[in-house]
Write an enzyme that holds these catalytic residues in place. Sequence first.
Site, PDB file in Angstrom:
ATOM      1  N   GLY A   8      -2.987  -1.173  -7.371  1.00  0.00           N
ATOM      2  CA  GLY A   8      -1.854  -2.252  -7.367  1.00  0.00           C
ATOM      3  C   GLY A   8      -2.059  -3.370  -8.583  1.00  0.00           C
TER       4      GLY A   8
ATOM      5  N   HIS B 105       0.882  -1.080  -0.099  1.00  0.00           N
ATOM      6  CA  HIS B 105       0.099  -0.094  -0.006  1.00  0.00           C
ATOM      7  C   HIS B 105       0.931   1.290  -0.130  1.00  0.00           C
ATOM      8  CE1 HIS B 105      -3.018  -2.952   2.062  1.00  0.00           C
ATOM      9  NE2 HIS B 105      -3.727  -2.410   1.030  1.00  0.00           N
TER      10      HIS B 105
ATOM     11  N   GLN C  35     -18.250  -6.583  -1.766  1.00  0.00           N
ATOM     12  CA  GLN C  35     -17.439  -7.213  -2.517  1.00  0.00           C
ATOM     13  C   GLN C  35     -17.301  -8.720  -1.946  1.00  0.00           C
ATOM     14  OE1 GLN C  35     -14.593  -4.440  -2.705  1.00  0.00           O
ATOM     15  NE2 GLN C  35     -12.751  -5.990  -2.247  1.00  0.00           N
TER      16      GLN C  35
ATOM     17  N   SER D  94       0.187  -9.039   1.041  1.00  0.00           N
ATOM     18  CA  SER D  94      -1.230  -9.071   1.207  1.00  0.00           C
ATOM     19  C   SER D  94      -1.629  -8.760   2.528  1.00  0.00           C
ATOM     20  CB  SER D  94      -1.763 -10.364   0.728  1.00  0.00           C
ATOM     21  OG  SER D  94      -3.404 -10.342   1.148  1.00  0.00           O
ATOM     22  N   SER D  95      -2.830  -8.337   2.874  1.00  0.00           N
ATOM     23  CA  SER D  95      -3.194  -7.937   4.380  1.00  0.00           C
ATOM     24  C   SER D  95      -3.799  -9.442   4.686  1.00  0.00           C
ATOM     25  CB  SER D  95      -4.479  -7.050   4.406  1.00  0.00           C
ATOM     26  OG  SER D  95      -4.053  -5.773   3.847  1.00  0.00           O
ATOM     27  N   ARG D  96      -4.056 -10.220   3.916  1.00  0.00           N
ATOM     28  CA  ARG D  96      -4.458 -11.751   4.316  1.00  0.00           C
ATOM     29  C   ARG D  96      -3.175 -12.565   4.806  1.00  0.00           C
ATOM     30  NH1 ARG D  96      -8.401 -10.780   0.051  1.00  0.00           N
ATOM     31  NH2 ARG D  96     -10.603 -11.115   0.914  1.00  0.00           N
TER      32      ARG D  96
END
Lengths: 334, 334
Positions: A181, A42, A66, A219-221
């Site tokens: 991104g 980010h 989503q 990734s945030s995940r």
Amino acid sequence: MTAKDPLIIRDKDEMTKWSRFMKAQGSTIGLVPTMGYLHEGHISLVKEAQKHADLIVVSIYVNPGQFSPNEDLSTYPSNFEGDIDKLRSVHGGVDVVFNPFNLYDYGVGEGGETMKRGEEEKGEKVISCVESSKFGHETWIRVENLEKGLCGKSRPIFFKGVATVVAKLFNIVEPDVAVFGKKDYQQWRIIRRMVRDLDFGIKIIGSELVREHDGLAMSSRNVHLSPQEREKALSISRSLYEAKKAAENGERYCTKLRNYVAQTIQKAGGKVDYDEIVDQESLENVEVIQRPVVFCIAAWFGNVRLIDNMEINSLLFTKTKGKRRKQEKKVAIS
Amino acid sequence: MTAKDPLIIRDKDEMTKWSRFMKAQGSTIGLVPTMGYLHEGHISLVKEAQKHADLIVVSIYVNPGQFSPNEDLSTYPSNFEGDIDKLRSVHGGVDVVFNPFNLYDYGVGEGGETMKRGEEEKGEKVISCVESSKFGHETWIRVENLEKGLCGKSRPIFFKGVATVVAKLFNIVEPDVAVFGKKDYQQWRIIRRMVRDLDFGIKIIGSELVREHDGLAMSSRNVHLSPQEREKALSISRSLYEAKKAAENGERYCTKLRNYVAQTIQKAGGKVDYDEIVDQESLENVEVIQRPVVFCIAAWFGNVRLIDNMEINSLLFTKTKGKRRKQEKKVAIS
């Protein structure tokens, strides 16, 4: 430049007012839409936005539109204070963090006033964006072809949710430029197509995917991966690199490249959702690489679904084919 | 004020540039979207827009995206010079006529530059907006519930075409206010809902339906009616007036009102596409009138499909019920 505290705006109308005021002063505005839990990926988007606009707005909003009911909306990670700290530490800083509570609640007035949010608990999780009311949100943007493949197959409402919330953010923030991104490659293409087809006067910048030191796509995940799962998940980026090298060395047949990647991920214990080599623009499947393509992967490790991709540019391919052919034995992938 | 010649703009980018320049000077902009072949109904929209904005843009564009292949795109009437004359004669005038050639052609560049239109024959009819190309227009806005009923039943792609082209015009013109006629009642509701749901920062004004001296709702398509068909088509507005009077006099049962109107139109030689009494906001069918409703009609006379509607406001109904009950015998409709 010293650390800059961003202005935090939670109300749509206030956001629009700020943007219009700043634009009337002659400033250009860059928007970086995020769902929070920010990482270096980010931050790279923010830095990219700084190159194209005078003032930077980062939106932090976990968009319920989503997520399907069976998906991970309720466990999507968040850390608002940590996000603000990270943004404060970016050189040049950001000007506004737009952090609305609920973008799909329009109140009861005819024509839909925005919600007065004084009463709500800010920490509360939003369960669903769409009330089953005949006066609820019912407008959705479909990018009819691009939304179908790749992630669209297993997440059928995902891209209509993404396109719709991005259009909402565009209309609220009214930016000159927005940065997305290329990690979310299909999303980036869909947004570009939507902007072209709906004539949004906004320039869309695609920013390169950012990886951890060991190659895992940020990734945030990733925070949900156990250390063991995380190690196994490296099979995604590693096999993609190998496939890319093989393609650059002359392997044009996608089936072979795809099988190699899928098998490598499966051997590592991952469950492949899709592995596809597609045209960079149309995202249509390619059998034999003859033009720029992108190799896209989605795979599950434990309960975490990860995506990654790698562009294979035919220009590079054509240029280096002769030179690289010598190395072919080193990267045999069959 | 003397007659004012509108500036005619055909290029999207030039249109946006004009709007942004004028807004930077502090002017507000009102948009009146039309498909041309202007009549008094359109002029009333322009006059309404003048009340709400400093500068007026009238768009004239026959939108291929809202016509099915079997519909009347190729015969839709046009008279550009006549339209300009009519707009010139409006008191206060209009500032810009935006008359693009094709809003769905994006050229071949990645990201889609707008088409360079120097070469095209301006008089040529556009056959279809959507080329069967994987790089063609593919983004459509759906207002999922409101688009289903009334005209949506017999014209399944109509409202996605309307919503999409209106969003495009909004993004190109960037108006503060836009005016839509309540003649196209469902369209007006759909645009309002879209504007609310997508957070367009644009005020939508609904302008009252305008009728010919004999009651026929004004429409560009009226020109295709033979004198005989035109006379017969008066059955629409006349029966709607009778039904409205009956409702105001206490007839709350919609079946009775609808049957009366349908039979009257059929007796006159028309073919009813639909006759429905619906909630003014949700457009859902109403059985018994207890709140504001609108009586909507579509009917064919010869090859011409006409629509009309009449609001029945419960407030009026409640207020005048006692007083009007005396007249009930005069407007018996069964």
